[in-house]
Enzyme design. Structure first.
Site, PDB file in Angstrom:
ATOM      1  N   HIS B 114      51.411  43.109  74.439  1.00  0.00           N
ATOM      2  CA  HIS B 114      52.065  43.439  75.573  1.00  0.00           C
ATOM      3  C   HIS B 114      51.233  45.284  75.215  1.00  0.00           C
ATOM      4  O   HIS B 114      51.339  46.216  76.347  1.00  0.00           O
ATOM      5  CB  HIS B 114      52.799  44.422  75.129  1.00  0.00           C
ATOM      6  CG  HIS B 114      53.575  44.852  74.153  1.00  0.00           C
ATOM      7  ND1 HIS B 114      53.876  44.229  73.051  1.00  0.00           N
ATOM      8  CD2 HIS B 114      53.380  46.044  73.866  1.00  0.00           C
ATOM      9  CE1 HIS B 114      54.506  44.971  71.968  1.00  0.00           C
ATOM     10  NE2 HIS B 114      53.872  46.558  72.265  1.00  0.00           N
ATOM     11  N   ASP B 144      52.846  37.631  71.303  1.00  0.00           N
ATOM     12  CA  ASP B 144      52.427  38.238  71.747  1.00  0.00           C
ATOM     13  C   ASP B 144      51.360  39.675  71.750  1.00  0.00           C
ATOM     14  O   ASP B 144      51.370  39.957  70.757  1.00  0.00           O
ATOM     15  CB  ASP B 144      53.837  39.244  71.503  1.00  0.00           C
ATOM     16  CG  ASP B 144      53.617  40.915  71.820  1.00  0.00           C
ATOM     17  OD1 ASP B 144      52.758  41.590  72.657  1.00  0.00           O
ATOM     18  OD2 ASP B 144      54.265  41.667  71.582  1.00  0.00           O
ATOM     19  N   SER B 217      52.341  49.725  68.477  1.00  0.00           N
ATOM     20  CA  SER B 217      51.682  48.608  68.857  1.00  0.00           C
ATOM     21  C   SER B 217      50.574  47.873  68.296  1.00  0.00           C
ATOM     22  O   SER B 217      49.863  48.545  69.069  1.00  0.00           O
ATOM     23  CB  SER B 217      52.385  48.545  69.836  1.00  0.00           C
ATOM     24  OG  SER B 217      53.835  48.082  70.306  1.00  0.00           O
TER      25      SER B 217
END
Lengths: 621, 359
Positions: B114, B144, B217
């Protein structure tokens, strides 16, 4: 020799070509990429000013500034952290030709208001008329936004937590109201930064300066708008833009600026945007929609002609002209254009120019709505027509787009339907063309999650009157049926009713007539009261008197029947807008009474003759 | 810190003295001795703990210093951003950033899918501030994770921890670029709060209370050995210490499949399941997964399995959630044979199937 030279050139070229990618890679490989360069929009890299060509202003744009603006760029808000400042600009048309002195006077007068809450109060230190560094005269108001705290006192902040300079200019037929607001602590240390911002504001827009960002430039050119969900595109005019969400089934396009602002007009031609004579029953612009799926047998011409036929049945023949009805080519698809001028607003007739298109299995409609006056201006007409004719079907459609059924073909509109009151025996039998509020068409609350609540907690209105409403599906005829206790004599009831009608000014001066008729069936008296406007007289009246204004779509002819049986009064009224008074609609209106039953009796079938009354006889002496 | 420990010792000894002074002279000598011994033990443990803490602090500091080299910041323009006419700024409005961790000396970096999925061009900023354009080698939305590469050699890769060495309670450190690009290589400490958390009902996650914010992230979650235990991925915004990382076994699975096949080869049964509400709420249940429908290319026929049947186990391992089903299939490759256990009313039956590759 010649070969050697050619060979050398070839080798050099090979070396040069092969070295280029390596250089590029080497540049990237050494980690020296400048991300400012990478992420900056190349066309904006050298921009140092912003402004509006239409409203004729420009000012400095700090590199970190974030600008919020209205579509028209008459509202502008800029925040810059490097200057710790916010700039607000509002540009409004100087319709009343105010001078700086007028504005200053009115502002000072309004400021003498002691009802402000103390914590909102700004402190004014300068309020004067000054000349800026560009020689422009303006109102200059310097004020401080003090910082108030219940417990702590900061002497400096008490003076100002924000330093604000408000400037008002009157120029170019506009009023420019600009406010520069800088953090107070930052201003104390950096007043020259404040000056840099304020002095950069100019009441002009230099079209030759390549470093100015025209804030409406995203809409200043022709652009192709593509609706990739429903498979069409259209070329949007300069200074027009789409509204609402993109790729919608119904997409609206409007001009961002007025005609005057885009093309410029002489001062005396400028009109008041809000004058009643500029009223239109819609917003000007172009709407493109996917109407429904099409049958293989349907054609654009056939569809358009059906629509014209409906129009003829629904509009008074004196209130429209079909100006154009012709086939046209839209790329490789045949469309059909119908241009109609409506005169339902006599002071401001308008044009509805529709292009019907059938293709890719769907029916599309592109509709331009505009006042006739504007449509007659060559530039505006060209803008509307060229956009309308630019409509094209494409193969870019959502994979989920399937059948969109037109339900009007599924219903037998001639099927009968009973409309009746609950307690009283008062009903009429009409066709499915008539809807009531109980129909699903209104999507009323009855069908929501709250059914349980309404079913268990509904308490009926405990009165002895009851009414029911219905409307024709073309939104033209409206029916009201009322029944209830009324102990007065019928003559008294009629007298009061007629008296109220006769107070209407249009009736008094003969623009509308009231006719009162009555009949007896046994001992029951029935009254029929009709109010009808005289369209020719209305047009003449509106034409002769500039101050009088009508919209025939909302001016209603009225047809009422009243019957009193015992102590109960039964009233049935059908209204029909003057604009929609056609023989078909009048027939539809007549059918209502002809199919009405009161206490089980259809009086229309029994009445042989109506006795005509003179309205004067109902006036109180 | 040493001064603090000395100060603590003095205070402790001073506190102990009155106990000795006011001790009942009549008490037995043995009681005095026991008390004295207990107190001495207490003092000793406090000192030991303090020294351990100091040692761990020094270790964390040097570990972060050591690992920073392997942590990168990733930035790019989000190509899906819709421009709005009412905002203008020279500052790009569609920049998005995240973090990443180097996994090979030749410039391979792992991050969250992402972070890079919607970037038109991916740029990597190293700990030393140097910026590189990266190439997207492979990304997978479901797990992911994404693998990118920059043209720089001799980098320091992170080592992946063995799955069995990751325990709840282990001290872990998250390193990344939270919130603002200027906060590159921010470190936060926490513990492994839980394992096998079914966060998104696809794969299970590692739960940690190490602070993870937007921008973290794709960054590494490392243990005190400096090894990767997870890729920081998501967290609850309005709650404290509820953050999740893709566990190292899933990272290893992703990398292993990429190296062998160039992509994740997922197993497929073609059976569509419905999860029960208890599984959705994380309530322990022995209920299996209800069969909704069979696709045309399912590995079972409609004679064998019908809508409404319950999948109870795969190779005898109970299945009660979609995440558990995916985790079970993750251990296999297309072509493997497994035994599915179903129940229908009161009857239980098994079917041996050959797993297909997910189309």
């Amino acid at each position: 020799m010649k070969h050697k030279i050619l060979c050398c050139i070839f080798i050099c070229l090979v070396i040069l070509m092969s070295s280029l990618p390596l250089n590029v890679l080497a540049l990237e490989d050494d980690g020296s990429i400048d991300l400012y360069e990478v992420f900056s929009d190349k066309k904006d890299l050298m921009i140092t000013e912003v402004g509006s060509k239409i409203f004729k202003w420009s000012m400095h744009l700090p590199d970190d500034a974030i600008v919020y603006k209205s579509d028209r760029v008459n509202y502008f808000n800029m925040y810059t952290d490097s200057y710790k400042s916010r700039v607000n600009l509002e540009v409004i048309k100087n319709e009343n030709k105010h001078t700086l002195e007028d504005i200053l006077y009115s502002q000072q007068r309004n400021n003498n208001n002691y009802s402000y809450y103390w914590y909102f109060t700004q402190k004014e230190f300068i309020s004067t008329i000054a000349v800026d560094s560009n020689g422009e005269k303006h109102i200059k108001i310097v004020k401080m936004d003090p910082f108030y705290d219940y417990y702590l006192v900061d002497d400096a902040a008490e003076e100002f937590s924000s330093y604000i300079e408000n400037r008002i200019y009157v120029k170019n037929d506009y009023i420019y109201n600009i406010e520069f607001n800088m953090d107070g602590a930052y201003y104390r240390e950096n007043p020259e930064m404040f000056d840099k911002l304020t002095s950069s504001f100019k009441l002009s827009y230099d079209t030759t300066n390549p470093h100015i960002k025209e804030l409406s430039d995203s809409v200043s050119e022709h652009r192709l708008y593509e609706n990739t969900s429903y498979g069409w595109n259209i070329t949007v005019n300069p200074y027009w833009k789409e509204e609402g969400i993109s790729n919608a089934r119904v997409q609206q396009f409007n001009a961002v600026y007025s005609h005057d602002e885009i093309y410029g007009v002489e001062e005396e031609e400028a009109e008041d945007m809000h004058a009643p004579e500029r009223y239109l029953p819609f917003r000007e612009g172009i709407t493109v929609s996917l109407v429904s799926s099409a049958l293989p047998t349907e054609t654009a011409a056939g569809w358009a002609k059906e629509e014209v036929e409906k129009l003829k049945q629904n509009y008074h023949e004196d209130l429209y002209d079909v100006l154009i009805s012709e086939e046209l080519s839209l790329g490789n698809v045949k469309g059909y254009r119908v241009k109609v001028k409506y005169k339902t607003v006599p002071k401001n007739p308008y044009v509805v120019d529709t292009v019907y298109v059938i293709g890719n299995g769907y029916k599309y409609k592109a509709v331009a709505n505009i006042s006739d006056k504007k449509y007659n201006e060559p530039k505006t007409k060209e803008a509307f027509e060229s956009m309308l004719k630019s409509f094209r079907l494409t193969q870019e459609r959502s994979i989920y787009l399937g059948k969109i059924l037109d339900p009007s073909n599924l219903i037998n509109w001639n099927e009968t339907k009973e409309i009746k009151t609950k307690k009283y025996n008062f009903k009429t039998t009409l066709t499915k063309n008539w809807h009531t509020n109980n129909d699903f068409f209104n999507m009323g609350y009855h069908y929501g999650y709250y059914d349980y609540y309404y079913m268990n907690h509904y308490s009926p209105y405990m009165r002895n009157q009851e009414s029911i409403y219905a409307y024709h599906r073309d939104q033209t005829l409206q029916l009201t049926m009322m029944a209830g206790l009324d102990a007065r004599e019928l003559d008294d009831i009629i007298e009061e009713y007629v008296e109220n009608l006769l107070y209407n000014d249009e009736i008094r001066i003969g623009l509308a007539t009231v006719s009162i008729e009555s009949a007896y069936i046994d001992d029951i008296q029935i009254y029929k009261i009709t109010t009808e406007y005289d369209l020719t007289a209305m047009n003449e009246f509106a034409k002769e008197d500039e101050t009088k204004f009508y919209d025939y779509s909302s001016l209603n002819n009225q047809y009422t029947y009243m019957v009193k049986i015992n102590n109960d009064l039964y009233t049935q009224t059908v209204t029909l807008p003057v604009a929609h008074t056609t023989s078909q609609n009048i027939n539809e209106m007549k059918k209502v009474w002809e199919h009405t039953e009161i206490t089980g009796v259809n009086f229309s079938k029994k009445i042989r003759d109506w006795h005509m009354h003179n309205p004067e006889e109902f006036l109180n002496n | 810190m040493k001064k603090f420990i000395a100060f603590l010792l003095i205070i402790t000894i001073a506190c102990l003295q009155p106990l000795v002074i006011f001790a009942d002279v009549q008490q037995e000598q043995s009681l005095d001795a026991v008390q004295q011994e207990t107190l001495e033990h207490l003092v000793k443990s406090i000192i030991e703990e303090m020294l351990n803490k100091e040692k761990q602090d020094v270790q964390i500091a040097s570990l972060i210093d050591e690992m920073n080299e392997s942590v990168v910041a990733i930035i790019g323009r989000n190509k899906t951003y819709r421009e709005h006419d009412y905002i203008y700024s020279k500052m790009p409005k569609n920049l998005q950033h995240g973090s990443g961790v180097i996994i090979s000396t030749e410039g391979q970096i792992i991050t969250n899918n992402h972070v890079v999925e919607d970037m038109d061009e991916i740029y990597v900023v190293m700990y030393d501030g140097k910026a590189y354009r990266a190439e997207l080698l492979y990304n997978d939305k479901e797990i992911d994770l994404a693998l990118i590469k920059i043209n720089r050699q001799n980098l320091k890769p992170i080592e992946l921890e063995e799955v069995e060495n990751v325990k709840v309670g282990d001290t872990v450190i998250a390193i990344g670029t939270p919130l603002y690009f200027g906060y590159r290589n921010s470190a936060s400490r926490g513990i492994v709060s839980g394992l096998n958390r079914p966060v998104d009902r696809v794969y299970t996650y590692l739960q940690t209370d190490a602070s993870i914010n937007p921008g973290n992230s794709g960054g590494p979650l490392i243990n005190m050995e400096g090894k990767l235990v997870g890729i920081n991925t998501l967290g609850y915004i309005f709650y404290g210490g509820m953050n999740f990382a893709i566990p190292v076994e899933n990272v290893a699975y992703f990398l292993d499949h990429y190296k062998k096949f160039g992509k994740i080869k997922r197993c497929y049964t073609g059976i569509q399941f419905e999860e029960n509400w208890a599984a959705m709420l994380g309530i322990p249940t022995t209920q299996g997964l209800k069969v909704v429908t069979l696709r045309n290319d399912a590995v079972v026929t409609s004679d064998q399995v019908q809508p409404g049947d319950m999948l109870e186990a795969i190779d005898s391992a109970p299945i009660s959630s979609i995440a558990a089903y995916n985790e079970a299939l993750k251990k296999h490759l297309p072509g493997d044979q497994v035994t599915l256990t179903f129940s229908r009313d009161t009857e239980t039956f098994e079917i041996d199937i050959t797993l297909k590759e997910r189309p």
